[in-house]
Scaffold this motif. Structure first.
Motif, mmCIF file in Angstrom:
data_model
loop_
_atom_site.group_PDB
_atom_site.id
_atom_site.type_symbol
_atom_site.label_atom_id
_atom_site.label_comp_id
_atom_site.label_asym_id
_atom_site.label_seq_id
_atom_site.Cartn_x
_atom_site.Cartn_y
_atom_site.Cartn_z
ATOM 1 N N PHE A 127 38.301 40.070 68.009
ATOM 2 C CA PHE A 127 39.032 40.099 66.724
ATOM 3 C C PHE A 127 38.947 38.686 66.091
ATOM 4 C CE2 PHE A 127 41.400 43.074 69.481
ATOM 5 C CZ PHE A 127 41.153 44.214 68.754
ATOM 6 N N LYS A 128 37.783 38.285 66.003
ATOM 7 C CA LYS A 128 37.370 36.885 65.282
ATOM 8 C C LYS A 128 36.853 37.207 63.803
ATOM 9 C CE LYS A 128 38.041 33.646 68.598
ATOM 10 N NZ LYS A 128 37.174 32.430 69.488
ATOM 11 N N LYS A 129 36.346 38.533 63.622
ATOM 12 C CA LYS A 129 35.468 39.033 62.441
ATOM 13 C C LYS A 129 36.064 40.281 62.129
ATOM 14 C CE LYS A 129 31.249 36.655 64.068
ATOM 15 N NZ LYS A 129 29.893 36.741 64.304
ATOM 16 N N CYS A 130 35.687 40.604 60.902
ATOM 17 C CA CYS A 130 35.984 41.879 59.947
ATOM 18 C C CYS A 130 34.746 42.521 59.753
ATOM 19 C CB CYS A 130 37.223 41.571 59.020
ATOM 20 S SG CYS A 130 38.722 40.863 59.392
ATOM 21 N N GLY A 131 34.782 43.843 59.399
ATOM 22 C CA GLY A 131 33.523 44.335 58.920
ATOM 23 C C GLY A 131 34.184 45.560 58.052
ATOM 24 N N LEU A 132 33.114 46.303 57.781
ATOM 25 C CA LEU A 132 33.286 47.757 57.123
ATOM 26 C C LEU A 132 32.360 48.622 57.978
ATOM 27 C CD1 LEU A 132 33.103 46.715 53.427
ATOM 28 C CD2 LEU A 132 35.362 47.383 54.907
ATOM 29 N N ILE A 133 32.819 49.768 58.200
ATOM 30 C CA ILE A 133 32.182 51.177 58.766
ATOM 31 C C ILE A 133 32.279 52.195 57.757
ATOM 32 C CG2 ILE A 133 32.258 50.068 60.958
ATOM 33 C CD1 ILE A 133 34.071 52.348 61.445
ATOM 34 N N GLU A 134 31.566 53.239 57.564
ATOM 35 C CA GLU A 134 31.676 54.383 56.987
ATOM 36 C C GLU A 134 32.559 55.398 57.769
ATOM 37 O OE1 GLU A 134 28.102 55.637 54.118
ATOM 38 O OE2 GLU A 134 27.352 55.451 56.030
ATOM 39 N N PHE A 135 33.703 55.396 57.120
ATOM 40 C CA PHE A 135 34.609 56.392 57.957
ATOM 41 C C PHE A 135 35.714 56.970 56.677
ATOM 42 C CE2 PHE A 135 38.758 57.060 59.866
ATOM 43 C CZ PHE A 135 38.441 57.876 61.089
ATOM 44 N N PRO A 136 36.125 58.179 56.759
ATOM 45 C CA PRO A 136 35.864 59.261 57.603
ATOM 46 C C PRO A 136 34.376 59.835 57.430
ATOM 47 C CG PRO A 136 37.496 59.954 56.165
ATOM 48 C CD PRO A 136 37.328 58.325 55.687
ATOM 49 N N SER A 137 33.866 59.831 56.212
ATOM 50 C CA SER A 137 32.677 60.497 55.816
ATOM 51 C C SER A 137 31.802 59.490 55.190
ATOM 52 C CB SER A 137 33.056 61.484 54.925
ATOM 53 O OG SER A 137 33.924 61.066 53.651
ATOM 54 N N PRO A 138 30.451 59.757 55.040
ATOM 55 C CA PRO A 138 29.557 58.934 54.329
ATOM 56 C C PRO A 138 29.988 58.757 52.920
ATOM 57 C CG PRO A 138 28.505 60.697 55.595
ATOM 58 C CD PRO A 138 30.004 60.833 55.522
ATOM 59 N N GLY A 139 30.111 57.456 52.509
ATOM 60 C CA GLY A 139 30.362 57.100 51.248
ATOM 61 C C GLY A 139 31.752 56.603 51.287
ATOM 62 N N SER A 140 32.420 56.472 52.349
ATOM 63 C CA SER A 140 33.779 56.153 52.357
ATOM 64 C C SER A 140 33.640 54.781 53.293
ATOM 65 C CB SER A 140 34.804 57.187 52.751
ATOM 66 O OG SER A 140 35.006 58.248 51.949
ATOM 67 N N TRP A 141 34.616 53.978 52.943
ATOM 68 C CA TRP A 141 34.263 52.479 53.945
ATOM 69 C C TRP A 141 35.765 52.062 54.231
ATOM 70 C CZ3 TRP A 141 29.715 50.666 55.426
ATOM 71 C CH2 TRP A 141 28.640 51.543 54.660
ATOM 72 N N ALA A 142 35.964 51.956 55.483
ATOM 73 C CA ALA A 142 37.057 51.524 56.167
ATOM 74 C C ALA A 142 36.828 50.125 56.731
ATOM 75 C CB ALA A 142 37.612 52.736 57.261
ATOM 76 N N LEU A 143 37.897 49.191 56.922
ATOM 77 C CA LEU A 143 38.122 47.962 57.558
ATOM 78 C C LEU A 143 38.279 47.978 58.794
ATOM 79 C CD1 LEU A 143 38.034 44.989 56.819
ATOM 80 C CD2 LEU A 143 40.561 45.236 56.646
ATOM 81 N N VAL A 144 37.562 47.427 59.297
ATOM 82 C CA VAL A 144 37.695 47.462 61.015
ATOM 83 C C VAL A 144 37.635 46.024 61.596
ATOM 84 C CG1 VAL A 144 36.831 49.444 61.327
ATOM 85 C CG2 VAL A 144 35.180 47.653 61.384
#
Length: 235
Positions: A127-144
């Motif tokens: 938990f020292k970095k943040c990122g973006l992944i495609e969720f819940p579908s391709p083209g939608s990005w969520a912060l993780v």
């Protein structure tokens, strides 16, 4: 009829001033309340176990907020100091050996110890970095939040394709205290420069409080001077 716009304007100014004051006072009041609530909670746990002759409040005849918390911090620091030498480590190992013989207690103790060691380890990247992944579908990005590389059995089962898997924590909005632990390929993560604190503010505010970002300045490539052609030998 001419007074109506003035009354509306005055009411608008009063409302704006109230909202401005609310924005200033509410976080301060909530922070103060949470701080004193935590101090009182710590005092209620520690103070009853302090012998009366060692309690400074007995000699002052007044209740000092935070005295129990201060004593707890000093006590924990002393335990940590003693736990680093040979005698302290021997005592800790003896106590852990007793706990490991208790069927239910050993499971709880091992789990809590592993969590604290992972979170408080100085060189841990949890938990020292943040990122973006495609969720819940391709083209939608969520912060993780990046929790670290996959390890153990999970790494052995998922790293069969030759691509490194990374554990990420996907919290919901606006209360990021629960969420999903997922393992995704490292190449599928867009790493961000924002800190976890800034990411938490972004989540809690529903995207309203975004951290400032200055894109890196790309230095122009220096052009090499043209090479003069070799002069022809004169006869």
């Amino acid at each position: 009829m001419n007074d109506s716009p003035e009354r509306i304007s005055l009411a608008g100014r009063i409302r704006n001033n109230f909202l401005t004051g609310l924005v200033i006072c509410a976080p301060l009041a909530i922070t103060t309340w949470l701080t004193f609530t935590f101090i009182d909670w710590a005092d209620s746990w520690v103070t009853p176990y302090i012998p009366q002759r060692y309690d400074p409040q007995y000699y002052l005849n007044i209740a000092v907020p935070g005295m129990g918390l201060l004593i707890a911090v000093v006590f924990i620091t002393i335990v940590g100091f003693l736990g680093k030498n040979l005698i302290g480590r021997s005592i800790v190992k003896f106590g852990e050996s007793i706990l490991h013989r208790m069927p239910l207690v050993r499971t709880v103790y091992r789990s809590l110890k592993q969590i604290f060691e992972t979170v408080l380890k100085e060189q841990s990247t949890s938990f020292k970095k943040c990122g973006l992944i495609e969720f819940p579908s391709p083209g939608s990005w969520a912060l993780v939040f990046i929790s670290g590389d996959a390890q153990g059995e999970i790494a052995a089962k998922l790293n069969t394709q030759g691509e490194e898997m990374v554990g990420v924590f996907l919290p919901p909005t606006p209360v990021p205290t629960a969420g999903f632990l997922m393992f995704v390929p490292k190449s599928k993560i867009i790493m961000l420069d924002m800190t976890p604190e800034q990411g938490a503010k972004l989540l809690i505010s529903g995207g309203l409080i975004a951290p400032d970002y200055k894109p890196p300045v790309v230095q122009p490539m220096a052009l090499e001077p043209p090479v003069d052609p070799m002069p022809l030998n004169q006869p």
